[in-house]
Design a protein around this motif. Structure first.
Motif, PDB file in Angstrom:
ATOM      1  N   SER A  34       0.845  -1.188   0.000  1.00 19.42           N
ATOM      2  CA  SER A  34       0.000   0.000   0.000  1.00 19.42           C
ATOM      3  C   SER A  34       0.885   1.243   0.000  1.00 19.42           C
ATOM      4  O   SER A  34       2.059   1.185  -0.377  1.00 19.42           O
ATOM      5  CB  SER A  34      -0.896  -0.046   1.242  1.00 19.42           C
ATOM      6  OG  SER A  34      -1.748   1.057   1.315  1.00 19.42           O
ATOM      7  N   PHE A  35       0.349   2.363   0.463  1.00 24.83           N
ATOM      8  CA  PHE A  35       1.075   3.624   0.493  1.00 24.83           C
ATOM      9  C   PHE A  35       2.346   3.520   1.339  1.00 24.83           C
ATOM     10  O   PHE A  35       2.396   2.761   2.292  1.00 24.83           O
ATOM     11  CB  PHE A  35       0.203   4.733   1.102  1.00 24.83           C
ATOM     12  CG  PHE A  35      -1.175   4.802   0.539  1.00 24.83           C
ATOM     13  CD1 PHE A  35      -1.385   5.117  -0.791  1.00 24.83           C
ATOM     14  CD2 PHE A  35      -2.272   4.533   1.332  1.00 24.83           C
ATOM     15  CE1 PHE A  35      -2.659   5.178  -1.314  1.00 24.83           C
ATOM     16  CE2 PHE A  35      -3.555   4.590   0.816  1.00 24.83           C
ATOM     17  CZ  PHE A  35      -3.748   4.920  -0.508  1.00 24.83           C
ATOM     18  N   ASP A  82       5.121   8.480   0.046  1.00 27.98           N
ATOM     19  CA  ASP A  82       3.976   8.759  -0.828  1.00 27.98           C
ATOM     20  C   ASP A  82       3.027   9.741  -0.164  1.00 27.98           C
ATOM     21  O   ASP A  82       2.618  10.742  -0.754  1.00 27.98           O
ATOM     22  CB  ASP A  82       3.170   7.486  -1.128  1.00 27.98           C
ATOM     23  CG  ASP A  82       3.924   6.423  -1.883  1.00 27.98           C
ATOM     24  OD1 ASP A  82       4.938   6.738  -2.532  1.00 27.98           O
ATOM     25  OD2 ASP A  82       3.486   5.253  -1.820  1.00 27.98           O
ATOM     26  N   VAL A  83       2.663   9.439   1.071  1.00 23.73           N
ATOM     27  CA  VAL A  83       1.690  10.258   1.789  1.00 23.73           C
ATOM     28  C   VAL A  83       2.246  11.652   2.054  1.00 23.73           C
ATOM     29  O   VAL A  83       1.561  12.655   1.847  1.00 23.73           O
ATOM     30  CB  VAL A  83       1.239   9.564   3.091  1.00 23.73           C
ATOM     31  CG1 VAL A  83       0.342  10.474   3.913  1.00 23.73           C
ATOM     32  CG2 VAL A  83       0.526   8.253   2.768  1.00 23.73           C
ATOM     33  N   LEU A 108      -4.371  10.199  -4.497  1.00 20.37           N
ATOM     34  CA  LEU A 108      -3.252   9.277  -4.696  1.00 20.37           C
ATOM     35  C   LEU A 108      -3.809   7.897  -4.975  1.00 20.37           C
ATOM     36  O   LEU A 108      -4.654   7.399  -4.223  1.00 20.37           O
ATOM     37  CB  LEU A 108      -2.355   9.220  -3.452  1.00 20.37           C
ATOM     38  CG  LEU A 108      -1.267   8.137  -3.435  1.00 20.37           C
ATOM     39  CD1 LEU A 108      -0.251   8.339  -4.557  1.00 20.37           C
ATOM     40  CD2 LEU A 108      -0.575   8.103  -2.076  1.00 20.37           C
ATOM     41  N   VAL A 114      -2.251   4.114  -5.699  1.00 21.66           N
ATOM     42  CA  VAL A 114      -1.094   3.230  -5.772  1.00 21.66           C
ATOM     43  C   VAL A 114      -1.588   1.895  -6.326  1.00 21.66           C
ATOM     44  O   VAL A 114      -2.533   1.315  -5.791  1.00 21.66           O
ATOM     45  CB  VAL A 114      -0.428   3.033  -4.393  1.00 21.66           C
ATOM     46  CG1 VAL A 114       0.654   1.964  -4.460  1.00 21.66           C
ATOM     47  CG2 VAL A 114       0.170   4.350  -3.902  1.00 21.66           C
ATOM     48  N   TRP A 147      -2.236   2.661   7.330  1.00 19.09           N
ATOM     49  CA  TRP A 147      -2.694   3.850   6.614  1.00 19.09           C
ATOM     50  C   TRP A 147      -4.198   4.021   6.715  1.00 19.09           C
ATOM     51  O   TRP A 147      -4.697   5.147   6.787  1.00 19.09           O
ATOM     52  CB  TRP A 147      -2.209   3.845   5.171  1.00 19.09           C
ATOM     53  CG  TRP A 147      -0.745   4.113   5.132  1.00 19.09           C
ATOM     54  CD1 TRP A 147       0.242   3.247   4.766  1.00 19.09           C
ATOM     55  CD2 TRP A 147      -0.080   5.317   5.552  1.00 19.09           C
ATOM     56  NE1 TRP A 147       1.474   3.842   4.918  1.00 19.09           N
ATOM     57  CE2 TRP A 147       1.306   5.112   5.396  1.00 19.09           C
ATOM     58  CE3 TRP A 147      -0.520   6.536   6.045  1.00 19.09           C
ATOM     59  CZ2 TRP A 147       2.246   6.088   5.706  1.00 19.09           C
ATOM     60  CZ3 TRP A 147       0.415   7.509   6.357  1.00 19.09           C
ATOM     61  CH2 TRP A 147       1.782   7.284   6.188  1.00 19.09           C
TER      62      TRP A 147
END
Length: 187
Positions: free
Chosen positions: A96-97, A101-102, A113, A115, A178
């Motif tokens: 995942s993120f 990225d975040v 976003l 992914v 997340w």
């Protein structure tokens, strides 16, 4: 044919991507084969073994970047173009993120976003007009630690009940962290 990106903070490149593996920072025009549209780009990078990063605004690709097997690192001046964009990124490992990225989508105020991995699409969308998160704040680490603790506890319980095995638990943990993190901020 390509041109070199000049290291000027006031100069943005036109549509194109940066190939980090090139001997010099090269900017390439978008190719039809790897996705002028969001759907085409997602299909192209979903099973790629290297990380890619695309910015879309009003359904038009405005930038793309190619990294290595475990990261993509566009220059700061390129990230400024992320504002209000839909950001498409792939994780070849299927995760995942990431925290990077975040931090990037929040800092540069991206609208969304996505992914992608071979098996999943992970999505988070900016609420209203602002993320409302200061990712550089000291207490963000506390929120992430608490989210990690809660995710680990929940997944340990699922493993104990036989609902998942250890490898599934490790794979799922990042996404659970997340999910809890964004829930904390009502996202």
């Amino acid at each position: 044919m390509h041109s070199l990106l000049q290291p000027s903070p006031n100069r943005f490149f036109a549509e194109g991507f940066i190939d980090e593996e090139a001997s010099q920072m090269a900017v390439h025009r978008p190719l039809r084969s790897d996705g002028k549209t969001f759907e085409q780009a997602a299909a192209f990078i979903r099973n790629s073994r290297v990380e890619h990063l695309y910015f879309f605004r009003e359904d038009k690709q405005i930038a793309r970047f190619r990294g290595t097997s475990n990261y993509v690192n566009p220059p700061e001046e390129a990230l400024l173009r992320m504002k209000d964009c839909v950001v498409l990124h792939n994780h070849p490992q299927g995760t995942s993120f990431s925290q990077a990225d975040v931090k990037a989508v929040v800092r540069y105020d991206a609208a969304k976003l996505v992914v992608v991995s071979p098996d999943y699409f992970y999505t988070v969308k900016r609420p209203r007009d602002s993320w409302g998160i200061d990712m550089d704040s000291l207490w963000i680490d506390n929120v992430l630690e608490e989210a990690t603790s809660l995710a680990q506890d929940e997944l340990r319980k699922k493993e104990a009940r036989g609902e998942m095995n250890t490898s599934q638990k490790l794979f799922e943990e990042n996404h659970q962290v997340w999910s809890i993190f964004f829930s904390y901020f009502d996202i």
